[in-house]
Design a protein around this motif. Structure first.
Motif, PDB file in Angstrom:
ATOM      1  N   ALA A   1      28.354 -32.351  13.416  1.00 57.71           N
ATOM      2  CA  ALA A   1      28.203 -30.909  13.185  1.00 57.71           C
ATOM      3  C   ALA A   1      28.422 -30.642  11.703  1.00 57.71           C
ATOM      4  O   ALA A   1      29.522 -30.310  11.276  1.00 57.71           O
ATOM      5  N   SER A   2      27.378 -30.797  10.919  1.00 59.48           N
ATOM      6  CA  SER A   2      27.491 -30.638   9.473  1.00 59.48           C
ATOM      7  C   SER A   2      27.542 -29.158   9.099  1.00 59.48           C
ATOM      8  O   SER A   2      26.680 -28.375   9.500  1.00 59.48           O
ATOM      9  N   GLN A   3      28.558 -28.783   8.336  1.00 59.90           N
ATOM     10  CA  GLN A   3      28.689 -27.404   7.883  1.00 59.90           C
ATOM     11  C   GLN A   3      27.933 -27.172   6.571  1.00 59.90           C
ATOM     12  O   GLN A   3      27.182 -26.224   6.434  1.00 59.90           O
ATOM     13  N   SER A   4      28.110 -28.085   5.617  1.00 63.73           N
ATOM     14  CA  SER A   4      27.527 -27.869   4.294  1.00 63.73           C
ATOM     15  C   SER A   4      26.006 -27.907   4.320  1.00 63.73           C
ATOM     16  O   SER A   4      25.340 -27.127   3.648  1.00 63.73           O
ATOM     17  N   LYS A   5      25.411 -28.815   5.108  1.00 67.83           N
ATOM     18  CA  LYS A   5      23.948 -28.935   5.134  1.00 67.83           C
ATOM     19  C   LYS A   5      23.291 -28.015   6.156  1.00 67.83           C
ATOM     20  O   LYS A   5      22.189 -27.522   5.938  1.00 67.83           O
ATOM     21  N   MET A   6      23.974 -27.809   7.296  1.00 68.18           N
ATOM     22  CA  MET A   6      23.315 -27.099   8.393  1.00 68.18           C
ATOM     23  C   MET A   6      24.080 -25.880   8.895  1.00 68.18           C
ATOM     24  O   MET A   6      23.551 -25.116   9.706  1.00 68.18           O
ATOM     25  N   GLY A   7      25.326 -25.709   8.459  1.00 67.90           N
ATOM     26  CA  GLY A   7      26.115 -24.570   8.926  1.00 67.90           C
ATOM     27  C   GLY A   7      26.428 -24.627  10.402  1.00 67.90           C
ATOM     28  O   GLY A   7      26.636 -23.589  11.046  1.00 67.90           O
ATOM     29  N   ASN A   8      26.503 -25.832  10.965  1.00 66.27           N
ATOM     30  CA  ASN A   8      26.624 -25.935  12.417  1.00 66.27           C
ATOM     31  C   ASN A   8      28.038 -25.826  12.957  1.00 66.27           C
ATOM     32  O   ASN A   8      28.211 -25.602  14.152  1.00 66.27           O
ATOM     33  N   HIS A   9      29.056 -25.982  12.117  1.00 65.47           N
ATOM     34  CA  HIS A   9      30.406 -25.709  12.625  1.00 65.47           C
ATOM     35  C   HIS A   9      30.517 -24.245  13.002  1.00 65.47           C
ATOM     36  O   HIS A   9      31.027 -23.904  14.073  1.00 65.47           O
ATOM     37  N   SER A  10      30.030 -23.387  12.128  1.00 64.57           N
ATOM     38  CA  SER A  10      30.062 -21.950  12.413  1.00 64.57           C
ATOM     39  C   SER A  10      29.169 -21.615  13.590  1.00 64.57           C
ATOM     40  O   SER A  10      29.532 -20.824  14.470  1.00 64.57           O
ATOM     41  N   ALA A  11      27.962 -22.225  13.629  1.00 60.52           N
ATOM     42  CA  ALA A  11      27.021 -21.946  14.709  1.00 60.52           C
ATOM     43  C   ALA A  11      27.585 -22.384  16.060  1.00 60.52           C
ATOM     44  O   ALA A  11      27.494 -21.650  17.050  1.00 60.52           O
ATOM     45  N   LEU A  12      28.187 -23.577  16.110  1.00 63.12           N
ATOM     46  CA  LEU A  12      28.765 -24.063  17.363  1.00 63.12           C
ATOM     47  C   LEU A  12      29.948 -23.214  17.789  1.00 63.12           C
ATOM     48  O   LEU A  12      30.174 -22.991  18.986  1.00 63.12           O
ATOM     49  N   SER A  13      30.715 -22.742  16.819  1.00 66.29           N
ATOM     50  CA  SER A  13      31.852 -21.873  17.129  1.00 66.29           C
ATOM     51  C   SER A  13      31.384 -20.604  17.824  1.00 66.29           C
ATOM     52  O   SER A  13      32.012 -20.127  18.772  1.00 66.29           O
ATOM     53  N   ASP A  14      30.251 -20.052  17.379  1.00 62.12           N
ATOM     54  CA  ASP A  14      29.697 -18.848  18.004  1.00 62.12           C
ATOM     55  C   ASP A  14      29.256 -19.114  19.437  1.00 62.12           C
ATOM     56  O   ASP A  14      29.235 -18.205  20.272  1.00 62.12           O
ATOM     57  N   LEU A  15      28.912 -20.403  19.723  1.00 62.65           N
ATOM     58  CA  LEU A  15      28.489 -20.767  21.074  1.00 62.65           C
ATOM     59  C   LEU A  15      29.668 -21.021  22.008  1.00 62.65           C
ATOM     60  O   LEU A  15      29.494 -21.101  23.220  1.00 62.65           O
ATOM     61  N   GLY A  16      30.854 -21.208  21.436  1.00 59.55           N
ATOM     62  CA  GLY A  16      32.032 -21.520  22.237  1.00 59.55           C
ATOM     63  C   GLY A  16      32.512 -22.943  22.081  1.00 59.55           C
ATOM     64  O   GLY A  16      33.389 -23.406  22.812  1.00 59.55           O
ATOM     65  N   ILE A  17      31.935 -23.700  21.105  1.00 57.59           N
ATOM     66  CA  ILE A  17      32.355 -25.085  20.832  1.00 57.59           C
ATOM     67  C   ILE A  17      33.192 -25.074  19.561  1.00 57.59           C
ATOM     68  O   ILE A  17      32.670 -24.887  18.458  1.00 57.59           O
ATOM     69  N   GLU A  18      34.492 -25.218  19.715  1.00 59.38           N
ATOM     70  CA  GLU A  18      35.417 -25.154  18.576  1.00 59.38           C
ATOM     71  C   GLU A  18      35.895 -26.558  18.216  1.00 59.38           C
ATOM     72  O   GLU A  18      36.736 -27.133  18.906  1.00 59.38           O
ATOM     73  N   ILE A  19      35.334 -27.112  17.146  1.00 57.84           N
ATOM     74  CA  ILE A  19      35.751 -28.443  16.697  1.00 57.84           C
ATOM     75  C   ILE A  19      36.987 -28.290  15.816  1.00 57.84           C
ATOM     76  O   ILE A  19      36.953 -27.549  14.832  1.00 57.84           O
ATOM     77  N   PRO A  20      38.077 -28.959  16.143  1.00 58.83           N
ATOM     78  CA  PRO A  20      39.320 -28.772  15.373  1.00 58.83           C
ATOM     79  C   PRO A  20      39.224 -29.353  13.963  1.00 58.83           C
ATOM     80  O   PRO A  20      38.733 -30.473  13.792  1.00 58.83           O
ATOM     81  N   PRO A  21      39.692 -28.618  12.956  1.00 60.91           N
ATOM     82  CA  PRO A  21      39.701 -29.135  11.568  1.00 60.91           C
ATOM     83  C   PRO A  21      40.944 -29.985  11.324  1.00 60.91           C
ATOM     84  O   PRO A  21      41.800 -29.647  10.516  1.00 60.91           O
ATOM     85  N   TYR A  22      41.019 -31.131  12.019  1.00 60.77           N
ATOM     86  CA  TYR A  22      42.251 -31.909  11.976  1.00 60.77           C
ATOM     87  C   TYR A  22      42.440 -32.694  10.692  1.00 60.77           C
ATOM     88  O   TYR A  22      43.414 -33.409  10.539  1.00 60.77           O
ATOM     89  N   ASN A  23      41.515 -32.580   9.762  1.00 59.68           N
ATOM     90  CA  ASN A  23      41.676 -33.263   8.483  1.00 59.68           C
ATOM     91  C   ASN A  23      41.846 -32.267   7.334  1.00 59.68           C
ATOM     92  O   ASN A  23      41.735 -32.630   6.168  1.00 59.68           O
ATOM     93  N   CYS A  24      42.114 -31.015   7.675  1.00 63.75           N
ATOM     94  CA  CYS A  24      42.248 -29.975   6.647  1.00 63.75           C
ATOM     95  C   CYS A  24      43.526 -30.181   5.840  1.00 63.75           C
ATOM     96  O   CYS A  24      44.619 -30.325   6.410  1.00 63.75           O
TER      97      CYS A  24
ATOM     98  N   CYS B   1      37.186 -31.090   6.009  1.00 62.10           N
ATOM     99  CA  CYS B   1      38.247 -30.629   6.910  1.00 62.10           C
ATOM    100  C   CYS B   1      38.054 -31.173   8.324  1.00 62.10           C
ATOM    101  O   CYS B   1      39.016 -31.312   9.083  1.00 62.10           O
ATOM    102  N   TYR B   2      36.798 -31.444   8.680  1.00 60.64           N
ATOM    103  CA  TYR B   2      36.493 -31.933  10.026  1.00 60.64           C
ATOM    104  C   TYR B   2      36.284 -33.448  10.040  1.00 60.64           C
ATOM    105  O   TYR B   2      36.024 -34.029  11.085  1.00 60.64           O
ATOM    106  N   ARG B   3      36.394 -34.058   8.870  1.00 57.11           N
ATOM    107  CA  ARG B   3      35.993 -35.454   8.735  1.00 57.11           C
ATOM    108  C   ARG B   3      36.984 -36.409   9.400  1.00 57.11           C
ATOM    109  O   ARG B   3      38.174 -36.374   9.155  1.00 57.11           O
ATOM    110  N   SER B   4      36.436 -37.232  10.241  1.00 56.65           N
ATOM    111  CA  SER B   4      37.196 -38.315  10.863  1.00 56.65           C
ATOM    112  C   SER B   4      36.187 -39.348  11.328  1.00 56.65           C
ATOM    113  O   SER B   4      34.997 -39.037  11.483  1.00 56.65           O
ATOM    114  N   GLU B   5      36.639 -40.573  11.529  1.00 54.49           N
ATOM    115  CA  GLU B   5      35.725 -41.637  11.935  1.00 54.49           C
ATOM    116  C   GLU B   5      36.300 -42.368  13.136  1.00 54.49           C
ATOM    117  O   GLU B   5      37.466 -42.746  13.146  1.00 54.49           O
TER     118      GLU B   5
END
Length: 767
Positions: free
Chosen positions: A167-190, A205-209
């Motif tokens: 869910a790329s935020q910088s390229k696609m803005g999908n963290h925000s888009a998914l949040s609006d859908l009800g999918i909340e990805i935790p920013p556990y690397n903030c 902030c969301y980066r993990s491997e």
């Protein structure tokens, strides 16, 4: 499930590495699953999807429907891996030598202080790259075991899951888009919650491997297994095995926890009652029996476990708490897998883009293989040689003694290429007065592909003759019967070549001759092995390339310059004259690793392949060869090939050839040759030929039909499809021999065997 059989002694809980943290993670997972509530997702709302160079807005429902209709999903239903193309290291030994040299330099420059040298090498960029290669290889070994264990089960294995790509935020803005859908990805690397307040998080902030996320279906349930792989930074000179420490083990557990939270955040609409989640720490290169207690061993994958996986195909499933007899997936269970997979790797995700499409693996492998060819055969680098051999090639003709050359090695190691480069060096450095005549030949019948390849070679303005060995014998008025091996259809090759060299020198007294003979079959020829007395005259450069394959079934084939090794059943004894240089090539780069493993195994099993220190020199793993046996039923030739077509129908720009045994009946050959006709005329449009005309050449995909022929198998670069068939009495010995060897290869998981499926016609019994 008990794993005590792996332990030499029991470790008490108080000595178990990170015992409490591991139990805490298990409790956290149970608690999260017990307390989470099902949250509906707004599937009619929009996310951004990647369509080549541009982005569009699609509803999440459309993303899922698009994935459901993709070839990728059809692959997931029988198990798929992403990425579907993996690169592997090809120069590990040379890289290790570099590390050794640096370490020894550090020792020498610091008064042999091991502690200082160790500290410096750990910071060295080359060492870090070498460690990354070893870690990658370790993960790929585990991936292969998981893929093998899960084959045929609806599921998906994801390796190296970078959450910020899903869910790329910088390229696609999908963290925000998914949040609006009800999918909340935790920013556990903030790192700065205050600065990012108000949903202003960045990708980092969301980066993990996560190393591995395995999803599969059992009945109505979506099963998820998380595996984190760790290996201590061991060094080649370490005298003792390095064990993982507390810091590494804790970090592994932290990564597992992040992976579980991330995955659950993507599927808030799936009830916990339909989820089966487990997490594992993997230390595949470490003996762990003295690190973890019996209670923790089931969630640890150790070196001992990996060894057991090699001999017991059921063990990995047992280790990962996967049923040996998985309940068939229900439609609702497949729906859960579809939802999870489409969100992880659908059009809204950038994870492993370009390594997911069903048709991509072959395209990627072919491109990489071609790049490898260009690099290995580069006229300046000669990467198909080791450093010592490259130095020797650069000095060709600078020594008056070094006039003649023998090239030995496995299939696809560059014998022909090396000979051609030596010829070019000889021409470049020639200082004699006589004009040069180049004669290139091979021990083959008819008009083989190798001869066509010779004709394409470009040399400076000299006289060139390309001709078969049989034609040379005829043109020189040699009585071939004088050189036949009694009772065999083969030449006494060493004495024949000696006679040919003498006649060339007599016939061309005013010329300097360069004579190259390729594809010399000596193994299996009782009077073709001893070349020790061969000594061409000063007006000739002789280049000999020997085939690694035997004419007959043997036990152990070896090469020696001098005396016969005692443990060899057959030994090729090469010229001992000082004018000869023997070049052993061991880097096999013209076949995928899977084909290399299978052909080497089968060759050694039947005693038809040279025993050598052969090493893979390509990063292309490739698909396992596929085998169908049709015994003596000629009518099943075409149905078997029809069944195998599914393995090549999606390959783009593939070069294919069907090779068949020369011993097949005229009727069988006609069936196969008809397949070379265009599809409009009932054929497959394939290139079809007798296998002996293809020696010394190669093709992306080789389809073979016959009793079994190792030389034909080694001609495949990327894909090998085999149909074994025996219709003549004289074929039976080889047919039975190959049946045994190929069956052993199946047991070693080096080849996939398919049973021919014949569709029965439904008869109309109504009157």
């Amino acid at each position: 499930m008990a794993f005590s059989k792996m332990s030499r002694f029991e470790i008490p809980e108080e000595r178990c590495l990170c015992h409490q943290e591991r139990n805490d993670l298990k409790q956290k997972i149970r608690k999260i699953l017990a307390e989470r509530e099902v949250k509906p997702i707004e599937t009619e709302k929009y996310v951004n999807v990647c369509l080549g160079p541009k982005y569009e807005e699609w509803t999440l429902k459309k993303v899922q429907e698009n994935y459901q209709n993709s070839k990728e999903w059809s692959k997931v239903k029988i198990f798929s891996c992403i990425p579907n193309f993996e690169k592997r290291d090809v120069n590990r030994k040379e890289e290790e030598n570099v590390i050794w040299k640096k370490y020894n330099d550090f020792l020498q420059n610091n008064n042999e202080d091991i502690e200082i040298a160790e500290s410096l090498i750990q910071k060295d960029p080359d060492f870090k790259r070498f460690e990354a290669i070893l870690t990658n290889e370790t993960e790929l070994v585990l991936k292969e075991h998981i893929s093998e264990a899960m084959s045929g089960t609806p599921g998906l294995l994801l390796r190296s899951v970078h959450t910020d790509k899903v869910a790329s935020q910088s390229k696609m803005g999908n963290h925000s888009a998914l949040s609006d859908l009800g999918i909340e990805i935790p920013p556990y690397n903030c790192k700065n919650a205050e600065k990012c307040a108000g949903n202003n998080h960045k990708d980092e902030c969301y980066r993990s491997e996560n190393d591995f996320i395995l999803l599969y279906v059992e009945g109505n349930n979506l099963c998820i297994r998380f595996v984190e792989v760790k290996r201590p930074n061991t060094t080649p000179w370490a005298k003792q095995e390095k064990k993982p420490g507390e810091k590494m083990t804790k970090y592994c557990l932290t990564q597992l926890e992040k992976g579980v939270k991330f995955m659950l955040s993507l599927i808030p609409d799936i009830p916990s009652s339909n989820l089966d989640i487990k997490a594992f720490s993997a230390f595949p290169e470490t003996s762990c029996t003295d690190l973890f207690c019996q209670a923790c061993q089931p969630s640890i994958i150790s070196k001992e476990d990996v060894e057991q996986m090699k001999s017991d195909s059921t063990y990995l499933r047992e280790k990962l708490s996967i049923s040996q007899d998985i309940e068939s997936p229900s439609s609702s269970g497949l729906g859960l897998l579809l939802a999870a997979a489409s969100r992880l790797v659908g059009k809204s995700s950038l994870l492993h883009t370009g390594y997911r499409d069903l048709s991509d693996p072959f395209t990627q492998e072919k491109q990489t293989m071609n790049q490898s060819f260009d690099k290995m055969e580069n006229k300046k680098t000669f990467w198909f040689l080791n450093a010592e051999q490259r130095d020797l090639l650069q000095n060709v003709n600078k020594s008056s003694l070094l006039r003649n050359f023998c090239f030995v090695g496995g299939s696809g190691t560059g014998k022909t290429q090396m000979a051609l480069q030596v010829i070019r060096k000889l021409l470049d450095n020639y200082e004699g007065q006589k004009p040069i005549k180049l004669i290139m030949s091979s021990v083959q019948f008819g008009y083989p592909e190798l001869r066509k390849y010779f004709e394409k070679q470009k040399f400076k303005d000299i006289e060139i003759e390309i001709v078969s060995l049989g034609t040379i014998v005829t043109n020189l008025d040699i009585v071939k019967e004088d050189y036949y091996v009694p009772g065999k259809k083969m030449y006494k090759m060493p004495v024949l070549i000696d006679e040919i060299c003498k006649r060339f020198e007599d016939l061309h007294k005013e010329k300097h001759i360069i004579f190259f003979l390729d594809e010399i079959l000596t193994f299996g020829n009782p009077e073709g092995l001893d070349w020790r007395n061969l000594k061409p005259g000063p007006s000739i450069n002789l280049l000999l390339a020997f085939s690694p394959v035997s004419l007959e079934k043997g036990t152990k084939l070896m090469v020696s310059k001098g005396k016969d090794p005692e443990d060899a059943a057959e030994c090729l004894l090469l010229p001992t004259d000082a004018s000869f240089h023997v070049q052993e090539l061991c880097l096999r780069y013209r076949n995928s690793r899977s084909i290399q493993k299978m052909t080497s195994f089968v060759g050694l099993k039947i005693g038809k392949y040279l025993t050598s220190d052969e090493e893979p020199a390509t990063c292309v793993v490739g698909e396992k060869p596929v085998w169908i046996d049709i015994a003596e039923d000629e009518a099943n030739i075409k149905p078997a090939l029809e069944q195998l077509k599914k393995y090549i129908e999606n390959d783009k720009k593939s070069e294919m050839v069907l090779l068949y045994d020369r011993f097949l009946s005229a009727a069988s050959k006609e069936i196969l040759n008809n397949l070379g006709k265009p599809r409009t005329q009932g054929g497959f449009g394939w290139k079809v030929m007798e296998e002996r005309l293809f020696h010394g050449h190669e093709c992306d995909t080789v389809i073979y039909v016959g009793s079994g022929h190792l030389e034909a198998f080694t001609r495949a670069k990327l894909k090998l499809l085999i149909v074994t068939f025996s219709e003549k009495l004289e074929d039976k010995q080889w047919y039975n021999t190959y049946q045994s060897a190929l069956s052993s290869a199946v047991q070693e998981k080096l080849i996939k065997k398919e049973v021919l499926v014949i569709e029965q016609e439904v008869m109309d019994t109504t009157e």
